[in-house]
Design a protein around this motif. Structure first.
Motif, PDB file in Angstrom:
ATOM      1  N   ARG A 122       0.834  -1.205   0.000  1.00 31.27           N
ATOM      2  CA  ARG A 122       0.000   0.000   0.000  1.00 31.27           C
ATOM      3  C   ARG A 122       0.869   1.257   0.000  1.00 31.27           C
ATOM      4  N   GLY A 123       0.535   2.189  -0.875  1.00 32.32           N
ATOM      5  CA  GLY A 123       1.207   3.480  -0.889  1.00 32.32           C
ATOM      6  C   GLY A 123       2.457   3.536  -1.742  1.00 32.32           C
ATOM      7  N   THR A 124       2.745   2.466  -2.494  1.00 30.52           N
ATOM      8  CA  THR A 124       3.912   2.485  -3.371  1.00 30.52           C
ATOM      9  C   THR A 124       3.683   1.559  -4.566  1.00 30.52           C
ATOM     10  N   ASP A 125       4.379   1.825  -5.641  1.00 33.50           N
ATOM     11  CA  ASP A 125       4.336   0.929  -6.800  1.00 33.50           C
ATOM     12  C   ASP A 125       5.299  -0.251  -6.632  1.00 33.50           C
TER      13      ASP A 125
ATOM     14  N   ASP B 243      -3.230  -6.353   0.068  1.00 33.27           N
ATOM     15  CA  ASP B 243      -2.044  -5.487   0.023  1.00 33.27           C
ATOM     16  C   ASP B 243      -1.306  -5.533   1.366  1.00 33.27           C
TER      17      ASP B 243
ATOM     18  N   VAL C  46       0.630  -3.732   4.251  1.00 30.37           N
ATOM     19  CA  VAL C  46       0.731  -2.401   4.840  1.00 30.37           C
ATOM     20  C   VAL C  46       1.940  -2.402   5.763  1.00 30.37           C
ATOM     21  N   ARG C  47       2.775  -1.397   5.590  1.00 27.64           N
ATOM     22  CA  ARG C  47       4.015  -1.363   6.349  1.00 27.64           C
ATOM     23  C   ARG C  47       3.760  -1.153   7.850  1.00 27.64           C
TER      24      ARG C  47
ATOM     25  N   GLU D  63       3.890   2.297   9.219  1.00 22.58           N
ATOM     26  CA  GLU D  63       2.684   3.125   9.094  1.00 22.58           C
ATOM     27  C   GLU D  63       1.650   2.765  10.153  1.00 22.58           C
TER      28      GLU D  63
END
Ligand code: MN
Length: 232
Positions: A17-20, A142, A144-145, A148
């Motif tokens: 999530r939040g990156t390609d 996905d 999620v880090r 985060e």
């Protein structure tokens, strides 16, 4: 460049999530019976015996939102909603505290299971591979880090089929928590980035049929969906 007689398969990977950029997956570990109420429904004693593991090939990885065919050679195809850990540092024989630091991200996962083949394997004392490690058996949302989210140690974990709730638990109910699992597993394997760990399912597992739509949720993390297609 190496020279191969067949072109190498694509590297299995998961969305972040939040990156390609994608998370390349090398191994998928799964914890058996990690919620007491699920251990009871499977006819096992939920006392705190050491965790045990099975694996799925990384090629079984299938993204959330997919439609998968009803698998061959089963009449009892089950869902298991699970929290998945994504390892982000090499660890071997680490303490629970050090193990937590190696958890890089979290995802919602479905450990899809041929329950009838698992029952036969258990009764015969045989491996679970065909029951657990078959094609498209590791569904993943996905990642999620953790940087985060923070430590995802509690929160509702639920699953519904066609809008009817079937599973409800809380991450805090795990018999072995995520720190203990990674620590324990690190005594059996050198863990590396690319290793995913499915952490077990709460009670309420059950069968699905062609046409069913599964929606799983983990509080604070998100949703995973899977549609069951016709048999191949
Ligand atoms: Mn499972």
């Amino acid at each position: 460049m190496s020279n191969f007689v067949f072109p190498p398969a694509e590297i299995p990977s998961a969305a972040v999530r939040g990156t390609d950029a994608r998370y390349a997956v090398s191994r998928i570990f799964c914890v058996g019976r990690n919620y007491a109420d699920h251990a009871r429904e499977m006819g096992a004693d939920p006392t705190r015996e050491p965790p045990f593991y099975f694996t799925k090939p990384a090629t079984a990885l299938t993204p959330s939102g997919s439609m998968v065919p009803y698998p061959s050679e089963t009449q009892n195809y089950h869902y298991e909603m699970e929290l998945v850990l994504a390892i982000g540092a090499p660890v071997f024989k680490v303490t629970p505290d050090a193990a937590v630091a190696a958890i890089w991200g979290y995802a919602a996962g479905l450990d899809m299971t041929r329950r009838d083949l698992q029952a036969v394997a258990k009764a015969a004392g045989r491996p679970w591979d065909t029951a657990k490690g078959f094609d498209q058996s590791a569904i993943l949302g996905d990642i999620v880090r953790k940087s985060e989210l923070g430590l995802l140690a509690k929160g509702a974990i639920t699953l519904a089929v066609n809008g009817v709730e079937k599973q409800r638990g809380d991450l805090a109910e795990m018999i072995w928590n995520q720190a203990e699992i990674v620590s324990n597993l690190s005594h059996l394997y050198h863990l590396h980035p690319g290793d995913l760990i499915y952490t077990g399912t709460p009670a309420g597992v059950g069968a699905v049929v062609a046409g069913d739509v599964i929606v799983g949720r983990i509080e604070g993390l998100g949703e995973i969906t899977l549609t069951i297609g016709p048999a191949e």
